[in-house]
Design a protein around this motif. Sequence first.
Motif, PDB file in Angstrom:
ATOM      1  N   ALA A 284       0.827  -1.208   0.000  1.00 34.64           N
ATOM      2  CA  ALA A 284       0.000   0.000   0.000  1.00 34.64           C
ATOM      3  C   ALA A 284       0.859   1.256   0.000  1.00 34.64           C
ATOM      4  O   ALA A 284       0.548   2.237  -0.691  1.00 34.64           O
ATOM      5  CB  ALA A 284      -0.925  -0.009   1.215  1.00 34.64           C
ATOM      6  N   TYR A 285       1.936   1.225   0.764  1.00 35.01           N
ATOM      7  CA  TYR A 285       2.858   2.365   0.785  1.00 35.01           C
ATOM      8  C   TYR A 285       3.506   2.584  -0.583  1.00 35.01           C
ATOM      9  O   TYR A 285       3.640   3.716  -1.053  1.00 35.01           O
ATOM     10  CB  TYR A 285       3.925   2.128   1.850  1.00 35.01           C
ATOM     11  CG  TYR A 285       5.084   3.087   1.805  1.00 35.01           C
ATOM     12  CD1 TYR A 285       4.926   4.416   2.183  1.00 35.01           C
ATOM     13  CD2 TYR A 285       6.345   2.653   1.401  1.00 35.01           C
ATOM     14  CE1 TYR A 285       6.005   5.299   2.151  1.00 35.01           C
ATOM     15  CE2 TYR A 285       7.415   3.521   1.373  1.00 35.01           C
ATOM     16  CZ  TYR A 285       7.245   4.842   1.742  1.00 35.01           C
ATOM     17  OH  TYR A 285       8.306   5.713   1.704  1.00 35.01           O
ATOM     18  N   ARG A 286       3.858   1.506  -1.233  1.00 27.12           N
ATOM     19  CA  ARG A 286       4.496   1.609  -2.546  1.00 27.12           C
ATOM     20  C   ARG A 286       3.535   2.160  -3.587  1.00 27.12           C
ATOM     21  O   ARG A 286       3.949   2.902  -4.486  1.00 27.12           O
ATOM     22  CB  ARG A 286       5.006   0.230  -2.967  1.00 27.12           C
ATOM     23  CG  ARG A 286       5.855   0.238  -4.224  1.00 27.12           C
ATOM     24  CD  ARG A 286       6.409  -1.138  -4.499  1.00 27.12           C
ATOM     25  NE  ARG A 286       7.248  -1.147  -5.682  1.00 27.12           N
ATOM     26  CZ  ARG A 286       7.863  -2.218  -6.157  1.00 27.12           C
ATOM     27  NH1 ARG A 286       7.729  -3.380  -5.533  1.00 27.12           N
ATOM     28  NH2 ARG A 286       8.602  -2.137  -7.250  1.00 27.12           N
ATOM     29  N   ARG A 287       2.250   1.807  -3.471  1.00 27.68           N
ATOM     30  CA  ARG A 287       1.267   2.347  -4.409  1.00 27.68           C
ATOM     31  C   ARG A 287       1.012   3.830  -4.163  1.00 27.68           C
ATOM     32  O   ARG A 287       0.703   4.574  -5.091  1.00 27.68           O
ATOM     33  CB  ARG A 287      -0.052   1.568  -4.299  1.00 27.68           C
ATOM     34  CG  ARG A 287      -0.004   0.162  -4.850  1.00 27.68           C
ATOM     35  CD  ARG A 287      -1.406  -0.408  -4.979  1.00 27.68           C
ATOM     36  NE  ARG A 287      -2.085  -0.457  -3.685  1.00 27.68           N
ATOM     37  CZ  ARG A 287      -2.061  -1.519  -2.878  1.00 27.68           C
ATOM     38  NH1 ARG A 287      -1.393  -2.610  -3.237  1.00 27.68           N
ATOM     39  NH2 ARG A 287      -2.714  -1.489  -1.730  1.00 27.68           N
ATOM     40  N   ALA A 288       1.132   4.259  -2.918  1.00 22.52           N
ATOM     41  CA  ALA A 288       0.784   5.635  -2.564  1.00 22.52           C
ATOM     42  C   ALA A 288       1.928   6.620  -2.748  1.00 22.52           C
ATOM     43  O   ALA A 288       1.686   7.794  -3.006  1.00 22.52           O
ATOM     44  CB  ALA A 288       0.290   5.685  -1.116  1.00 22.52           C
ATOM     45  N   VAL A 289       3.169   6.166  -2.614  1.00 25.78           N
ATOM     46  CA  VAL A 289       4.318   7.083  -2.606  1.00 25.78           C
ATOM     47  C   VAL A 289       5.260   6.713  -3.753  1.00 25.78           C
ATOM     48  O   VAL A 289       5.633   5.544  -3.898  1.00 25.78           O
ATOM     49  CB  VAL A 289       5.063   7.005  -1.254  1.00 25.78           C
ATOM     50  CG1 VAL A 289       6.260   7.945  -1.235  1.00 25.78           C
ATOM     51  CG2 VAL A 289       4.114   7.343  -0.113  1.00 25.78           C
ATOM     52  N   PRO A 290       5.671   7.684  -4.571  1.00 22.50           N
ATOM     53  CA  PRO A 290       6.589   7.394  -5.681  1.00 22.50           C
ATOM     54  C   PRO A 290       7.986   7.077  -5.171  1.00 22.50           C
ATOM     55  O   PRO A 290       8.342   7.407  -4.032  1.00 22.50           O
ATOM     56  CB  PRO A 290       6.568   8.684  -6.506  1.00 22.50           C
ATOM     57  CG  PRO A 290       6.213   9.748  -5.518  1.00 22.50           C
ATOM     58  CD  PRO A 290       5.269   9.100  -4.541  1.00 22.50           C
ATOM     59  N   ALA A 291       8.787   6.473  -6.023  1.00 20.48           N
ATOM     60  CA  ALA A 291      10.120   6.047  -5.613  1.00 20.48           C
ATOM     61  C   ALA A 291      11.099   7.207  -5.550  1.00 20.48           C
ATOM     62  O   ALA A 291      11.855   7.346  -4.579  1.00 20.48           O
ATOM     63  CB  ALA A 291      10.635   4.973  -6.574  1.00 20.48           C
ATOM     64  N   TRP A 292      11.112   8.071  -6.570  1.00 18.44           N
ATOM     65  CA  TRP A 292      12.157   9.080  -6.656  1.00 18.44           C
ATOM     66  C   TRP A 292      11.640  10.496  -6.866  1.00 18.44           C
ATOM     67  O   TRP A 292      12.197  11.435  -6.303  1.00 18.44           O
ATOM     68  CB  TRP A 292      13.121   8.733  -7.809  1.00 18.44           C
ATOM     69  CG  TRP A 292      13.811   7.432  -7.621  1.00 18.44           C
ATOM     70  CD1 TRP A 292      13.439   6.225  -8.142  1.00 18.44           C
ATOM     71  CD2 TRP A 292      14.981   7.179  -6.832  1.00 18.44           C
ATOM     72  NE1 TRP A 292      14.304   5.238  -7.738  1.00 18.44           N
ATOM     73  CE2 TRP A 292      15.262   5.791  -6.949  1.00 18.44           C
ATOM     74  CE3 TRP A 292      15.820   7.986  -6.070  1.00 18.44           C
ATOM     75  CZ2 TRP A 292      16.350   5.216  -6.305  1.00 18.44           C
ATOM     76  CZ3 TRP A 292      16.908   7.401  -5.431  1.00 18.44           C
ATOM     77  CH2 TRP A 292      17.161   6.036  -5.551  1.00 18.44           C
ATOM     78  N   ILE A 293      10.602  10.667  -7.668  1.00 16.83           N
ATOM     79  CA  ILE A 293      10.141  12.008  -8.034  1.00 16.83           C
ATOM     80  C   ILE A 293       8.769  12.247  -7.429  1.00 16.83           C
ATOM     81  O   ILE A 293       7.845  11.471  -7.677  1.00 16.83           O
ATOM     82  CB  ILE A 293      10.081  12.173  -9.567  1.00 16.83           C
ATOM     83  CG1 ILE A 293      11.459  11.886 -10.181  1.00 16.83           C
ATOM     84  CG2 ILE A 293       9.625  13.572  -9.940  1.00 16.83           C
ATOM     85  CD1 ILE A 293      11.470  11.904 -11.690  1.00 16.83           C
ATOM     86  N   PRO A 294       8.605  13.304  -6.625  1.00 16.54           N
ATOM     87  CA  PRO A 294       7.289  13.566  -6.015  1.00 16.54           C
ATOM     88  C   PRO A 294       6.219  13.801  -7.074  1.00 16.54           C
ATOM     89  O   PRO A 294       6.451  14.394  -8.125  1.00 16.54           O
ATOM     90  CB  PRO A 294       7.538  14.848  -5.198  1.00 16.54           C
ATOM     91  CG  PRO A 294       9.006  14.876  -4.950  1.00 16.54           C
ATOM     92  CD  PRO A 294       9.634  14.248  -6.154  1.00 16.54           C
ATOM     93  N   GLY A 295       5.016  13.296  -6.798  1.00 19.20           N
ATOM     94  CA  GLY A 295       3.887  13.510  -7.687  1.00 19.20           C
ATOM     95  C   GLY A 295       3.822  12.582  -8.874  1.00 19.20           C
ATOM     96  O   GLY A 295       2.995  12.787  -9.762  1.00 19.20           O
ATOM     97  N   THR A 296       4.677  11.546  -8.916  1.00 16.95           N
ATOM     98  CA  THR A 296       4.672  10.631 -10.061  1.00 16.95           C
ATOM     99  C   THR A 296       4.193   9.241  -9.681  1.00 16.95           C
ATOM    100  O   THR A 296       4.443   8.290 -10.403  1.00 16.95           O
ATOM    101  CB  THR A 296       6.084  10.519 -10.665  1.00 16.95           C
ATOM    102  OG1 THR A 296       6.994  10.049  -9.652  1.00 16.95           O
ATOM    103  CG2 THR A 296       6.559  11.852 -11.178  1.00 16.95           C
TER     104      THR A 296
END
Length: 207
Positions: free
Chosen positions: A161-173
Amino acid sequence: MNRAPANQAPVTASTNPGRRRLRPGPLLIPVTVAGIVPTVLGWWLPGPQLPLSRALSLPIGVLLVLLGGWMTVDAVDRVYLRQPTPLGDRPPEHLVRSGWYGVIRNPMAAGMTLVLAAETLLWSAPVIALWAAFVLAVSWTTARRIEEPGLSETFGAEYAAYRRAVPAWIPGTRAGTGRRALSRRRNAREKQQPGPTREQQPGPTKE
């Protein structure tokens, strides 16, 4: 051997994850990668001058080093100083989702890369940019091959769930943002809505 009473849980580092404990090991990594190595490279291999004026490169460099330093220090604090996370491929005791980890999943590596980009401008040394590219490539590979599988195995659905909600490197992607994602969700909702039944369909009107 001293044992805790039956009605009292033993006090461990995991019972108070907000308490900081200074550990030199985790601090050596960003200090070496984003401090010692680029300083040596900038001092001994300054290279050709960058096509930027000092009046432009100085404020940009200062801004990047402040932002990258903030991201790196915050990540080290939350992962290594507030819990006994071991160095290496083993995941932390608690999945960190606060601070910069609520913006991107790899703030430590991203922060060090920003600091290296800033030092490239401040030292006017393109060789530091090559070092930054190498650090970013190693960090990306390590995250994909080692860290993410370990976190997924340890935290399961919570990390998914965290991985789906938060991008890996660039905010908003992250997945689920952007015009295409909005259009897909709108089309999915329209498909899920049932059409009018035969009784609900308007019949021919009589004049």
